[in-house]
Design a protein around this motif. Sequence first.
Motif, PDB file in Angstrom:
ATOM      1  N   ASP A  62      -7.528  -5.073  16.446  1.00 43.07           N
ATOM      2  CA  ASP A  62      -8.252  -3.825  16.682  1.00 43.07           C
ATOM      3  C   ASP A  62      -8.962  -3.885  18.034  1.00 43.07           C
ATOM      4  O   ASP A  62      -8.814  -4.866  18.772  1.00 43.07           O
ATOM      5  N   ALA A  63      -9.737  -2.872  18.335  1.00 34.52           N
ATOM      6  CA  ALA A  63     -10.397  -2.786  19.642  1.00 34.52           C
ATOM      7  C   ALA A  63     -11.401  -3.914  19.870  1.00 34.52           C
ATOM      8  O   ALA A  63     -11.725  -4.237  21.011  1.00 34.52           O
ATOM      9  N   GLY A  65     -10.798  -7.023  18.877  1.00 32.47           N
ATOM     10  CA  GLY A  65     -10.054  -8.273  18.920  1.00 32.47           C
ATOM     11  C   GLY A  65      -9.856  -8.944  17.578  1.00 32.47           C
ATOM     12  O   GLY A  65      -9.368 -10.068  17.506  1.00 32.47           O
ATOM     13  N   ARG A  66     -10.211  -8.271  16.493  1.00 28.12           N
ATOM     14  CA  ARG A  66     -10.022  -8.835  15.154  1.00 28.12           C
ATOM     15  C   ARG A  66      -8.598  -8.576  14.666  1.00 28.12           C
ATOM     16  O   ARG A  66      -8.035  -7.511  14.893  1.00 28.12           O
ATOM     17  N   LEU A  67      -8.057  -9.562  13.964  1.00 24.31           N
ATOM     18  CA  LEU A  67      -6.707  -9.437  13.413  1.00 24.31           C
ATOM     19  C   LEU A  67      -6.732  -8.426  12.267  1.00 24.31           C
ATOM     20  O   LEU A  67      -7.474  -8.581  11.301  1.00 24.31           O
ATOM     21  N   VAL A  68      -5.925  -7.372  12.404  1.00 24.38           N
ATOM     22  CA  VAL A  68      -5.865  -6.330  11.371  1.00 24.38           C
ATOM     23  C   VAL A  68      -4.487  -6.228  10.732  1.00 24.38           C
ATOM     24  O   VAL A  68      -4.311  -5.501   9.745  1.00 24.38           O
ATOM     25  N   GLY A  69      -3.507  -6.931  11.289  1.00 23.60           N
ATOM     26  CA  GLY A  69      -2.172  -6.892  10.719  1.00 23.60           C
ATOM     27  C   GLY A  69      -1.244  -7.857  11.422  1.00 23.60           C
ATOM     28  O   GLY A  69      -1.621  -8.480  12.427  1.00 23.60           O
ATOM     29  N   VAL A  70      -0.052  -8.008  10.855  1.00 21.42           N
ATOM     30  CA  VAL A  70       0.969  -8.857  11.459  1.00 21.42           C
ATOM     31  C   VAL A  70       2.301  -8.120  11.466  1.00 21.42           C
ATOM     32  O   VAL A  70       2.552  -7.254  10.629  1.00 21.42           O
ATOM     33  N   LEU A  71       3.117  -8.483  12.443  1.00 22.89           N
ATOM     34  CA  LEU A  71       4.446  -7.895  12.592  1.00 22.89           C
ATOM     35  C   LEU A  71       5.486  -9.010  12.696  1.00 22.89           C
ATOM     36  O   LEU A  71       5.645  -9.598  13.765  1.00 22.89           O
ATOM     37  N   PRO A  72       6.185  -9.317  11.604  1.00 24.46           N
ATOM     38  CA  PRO A  72       7.292 -10.270  11.737  1.00 24.46           C
ATOM     39  C   PRO A  72       8.348  -9.678  12.674  1.00 24.46           C
ATOM     40  O   PRO A  72       8.560  -8.459  12.687  1.00 24.46           O
ATOM     41  N   ILE A  73       9.005 -10.517  13.445  1.00 26.22           N
ATOM     42  CA  ILE A  73       9.954  -9.988  14.429  1.00 26.22           C
ATOM     43  C   ILE A  73      11.086  -9.211  13.764  1.00 26.22           C
ATOM     44  O   ILE A  73      11.587  -8.251  14.344  1.00 26.22           O
TER      45      ILE A  73
END
Length: 184
Positions: A62-63, A65-73
Amino acid sequence: MADPGTPGEENPPLRLVRTTTVAACEGLLAIEPLLVPMDADILEALRRSAAQPATRVVGVVDATGRLVGVLPILRIAEAVLVRVMPETLLSDISDMAGVQRFGHAVEARTAADTMLPPASVRPDATIAEAFRLMHGRHLSGLYVVNADGRPTGYIDLLELAVAYLGQQAHSPPTTPSSDAGPAD
């Protein structure tokens, strides 16, 4: 699980996995985190992934810098390819959930549209905990986050396995207990 040759004692490699922290292993892995903002175009996420192929799971922040999700390739590639070759994903549809996933993939334009819930561990988590989380979430990597949820590192399932095997190759072999008797 006890080593068959030493009743009551845990197998040293298993003990190592259960007690070694993620922080201790991060130095063995030379994989940089790959982070994109929530509003990143999915094509940009694909380009960045291609430029850094060792990171198999992209982190979405997020804005602050906190991790809000992941995207596997794989998910990124599907979101791009569905636009030009929808038949590649249509063949997997066998129920209403598949129809929903297909519709979501077709509409996805940003990292936020495509991401999965965050998957992370703290530096004090054990390697065993990290393996369980990756296995349970069907992910090939995880982000290491600080107390504020900001990514500080990335660990990869394949790289961890290779590093673990490398460590085992340099460890002295375990010998069966002398109670086992002579070998025939």
